[in-house]
Design a protein around this motif. Structure first.
Motif, short mmCIF file in Angstrom:
data_model
loop_
_atom_site.label_atom_id
_atom_site.label_comp_id
_atom_site.label_asym_id
_atom_site.label_seq_id
_atom_site.Cartn_x
_atom_site.Cartn_y
_atom_site.Cartn_z
N LYS A 27 0.83 -1.21 0.00
CA LYS A 27 0.00 0.00 0.00
C LYS A 27 0.86 1.25 0.00
O LYS A 27 0.60 2.23 -0.71
N VAL A 28 1.92 1.25 0.80
CA VAL A 28 2.83 2.39 0.84
C VAL A 28 3.52 2.59 -0.50
O VAL A 28 3.58 3.70 -1.04
N LEU A 29 4.01 1.50 -1.09
CA LEU A 29 4.73 1.59 -2.36
C LEU A 29 3.84 2.09 -3.48
O LEU A 29 4.25 2.91 -4.32
N ARG A 30 2.60 1.64 -3.52
CA ARG A 30 1.67 2.09 -4.56
C ARG A 30 1.33 3.56 -4.39
O ARG A 30 1.17 4.29 -5.38
N SER A 31 1.23 4.02 -3.17
CA SER A 31 0.88 5.41 -2.93
C SER A 31 1.98 6.38 -3.34
O SER A 31 1.72 7.51 -3.72
N THR A 32 3.23 5.94 -3.27
CA THR A 32 4.34 6.84 -3.60
C THR A 32 4.37 7.22 -5.07
O THR A 32 4.97 8.24 -5.43
N ASP A 33 3.72 6.46 -5.92
CA ASP A 33 3.77 6.75 -7.36
C ASP A 33 2.72 7.78 -7.77
O ASP A 33 2.69 8.20 -8.92
N ASN A 34 1.87 8.18 -6.84
CA ASN A 34 0.85 9.18 -7.14
C ASN A 34 1.43 10.57 -6.87
O ASN A 34 1.53 11.00 -5.72
N THR A 35 1.83 11.27 -7.92
CA THR A 35 2.50 12.55 -7.75
C THR A 35 1.54 13.65 -7.31
O THR A 35 1.97 14.72 -6.89
N ILE A 39 2.21 12.85 0.40
CA ILE A 39 2.24 11.75 1.36
C ILE A 39 3.60 11.58 2.04
O ILE A 39 3.82 10.57 2.71
N LEU A 40 4.49 12.56 1.93
CA LEU A 40 5.83 12.37 2.47
C LEU A 40 5.78 12.14 3.98
O LEU A 40 6.44 11.24 4.51
N GLY A 41 5.00 12.92 4.71
CA GLY A 41 4.89 12.74 6.16
C GLY A 41 4.14 11.48 6.51
O GLY A 41 4.43 10.82 7.53
N LYS A 42 3.18 11.09 5.69
CA LYS A 42 2.40 9.89 5.96
C LYS A 42 3.24 8.63 5.73
O LYS A 42 3.06 7.62 6.40
N GLU A 74 16.12 2.52 7.14
CA GLU A 74 17.29 3.29 7.55
C GLU A 74 18.06 3.79 6.33
O GLU A 74 18.58 4.91 6.33
N TYR A 75 18.08 2.99 5.28
CA TYR A 75 18.76 3.37 4.04
C TYR A 75 17.97 4.42 3.26
O TYR A 75 18.53 5.34 2.68
N LEU A 76 16.63 4.31 3.27
CA LEU A 76 15.79 5.14 2.42
C LEU A 76 15.48 6.51 2.99
O LEU A 76 15.45 7.51 2.28
N HIS A 77 15.19 6.59 4.28
CA HIS A 77 14.60 7.82 4.80
C HIS A 77 15.67 8.87 5.11
O HIS A 77 16.85 8.57 5.28
N GLY A 78 15.21 10.14 5.13
CA GLY A 78 16.10 11.25 5.40
C GLY A 78 15.41 12.30 6.25
O GLY A 78 14.31 12.10 6.76
N VAL A 79 16.06 13.45 6.36
CA VAL A 79 15.54 14.50 7.23
C VAL A 79 14.23 15.08 6.70
O VAL A 79 13.38 15.53 7.47
N MET A 80 14.03 15.04 5.37
CA MET A 80 12.79 15.57 4.81
C MET A 80 11.59 14.72 5.23
O MET A 80 10.49 15.24 5.44
N ALA A 200 7.34 11.84 -2.89
CA ALA A 200 7.86 10.79 -2.01
C ALA A 200 8.69 9.76 -2.76
O ALA A 200 9.31 8.90 -2.14
N ALA A 201 8.70 9.82 -4.08
CA ALA A 201 9.46 8.85 -4.87
C ALA A 201 10.01 9.53 -6.11
O ALA A 201 9.70 10.70 -6.40
#
Length: 273
Positions: A27-35, A39-42, A74-80, A200-201
């Protein structure tokens, strides 16, 4: 085949275990493709919830899945991601105490964007780019104002305590909520809008490269990069304007609170009761 279909304790139990782990991630992966959706905070909140769920799971292989999930996040996320979670109006009043990563990410982003905004507001941008830092008095003053204004939002001062404002935090696009209800808090509002509108992607960048490839083709190999950049910008801007001018266009809003797999969401509704 009959044995597999009728097997209630083996095959289907394994399928259920796999689905319980994989479904939230898909669900998370599919949502990231919707520009269109912000959803960055979500994403930050959902990935944290998935990790907590895996750690508490009774599935035999859940610890291994939790370790893989933690390493990947840990590899993917950042301060944003952390700043977007801190600024997302859906979570801003139900976050509780931040962890160190959220606190650090939020502060770093506020400092960087305050510097960027101060440079943009300068009468001599080129000079400001070389002279201003996060330690410059004008930048420090802007950072201080932004943090004070954010504390006012967290405290729900003034109109921010009204039920329709709280309800709008869940039903409106995050940046639109800030632009609508936080006009009186300009410093933190500018930062929040800039952060929450970030994709988000990399899907948008991939599509942009496709447009670039169609504009600067083999037949236009002599085209300078600066010219190609301007043409891509004009192409995408015209496409975006055409979409906004469509009478049926509506800003997409991702409402994670509607997810049946979440047990700890719905904080906004609880505040209204």
């Amino acid at each position: 085949m009959k044995a597999i279909i009728l097997d209630e304790s083996g095959f289907w139990r394994d399928v259920t275990d796999i689905l319980s782990v994989v479904s939230p991630i898909i669900k998370v992966l599919r949502s990231t493709d919707n520009t269109d959706s912000q959803i960055l905070g979500k994403i930050y909140k959902r990935m944290f919830d998935i990790g907590e769920s895996l750690s508490a799971s009774t599935i035999s292989w859940a610890p291994q899945a939790a370790a893989v999930h933690a390493a990947r996040w840990e590899y993917l996320h950042g301060v944003m991601h952390a700043a977007a979670y801190a600024l997302d109006p859906e979570y801003i009043w139900v976050q509780g105490d931040w962890d160190e990563a959220t606190q650090e990410g939020f502060v770093i982003v506020v400092e960087r964007l305050s510097l960027w905004l101060e440079i943009r507001s300068s009468s001599d941008v080129q000079k400001a780019m070389t002279e201003l830092t996060t330690s410059s008095p004008s930048v420090v003053s802007r950072i201080s104002r932004a943090m004070q204004q954010y504390s006012r939002v967290r405290a729900q001062e003034g109109a921010l305590s009204k039920p329709y404002v709280i309800q709008g935090a869940r039903e409106m696009a995050p940046s639109m909520w800030w632009s609508t209800y936080c006009v009186h808090l300009p410093d933190i509002k500018q930062i929040a809008v800039a952060v929450l509108q970030q994709p988000a992607a990399a899907g948008a960048a991939e599509r942009n490269w496709s447009v670039y490839g169609s504009i600067k083709s083999d037949r236009r190999a002599r085209m300078k990069h600066a010219v190609a950049d301007k043409r891509v910008f004009c192409h995408e801007t015209l496409h975006y304007m055409d979409k906004l001018q469509n009478p049926l266009h509506e800003q997409a809003v991702v409402a994670w609170s509607d997810d049946e797999s979440s047990e700890d969401e719905g904080g906004v509704e609880n505040m209204l009761m």
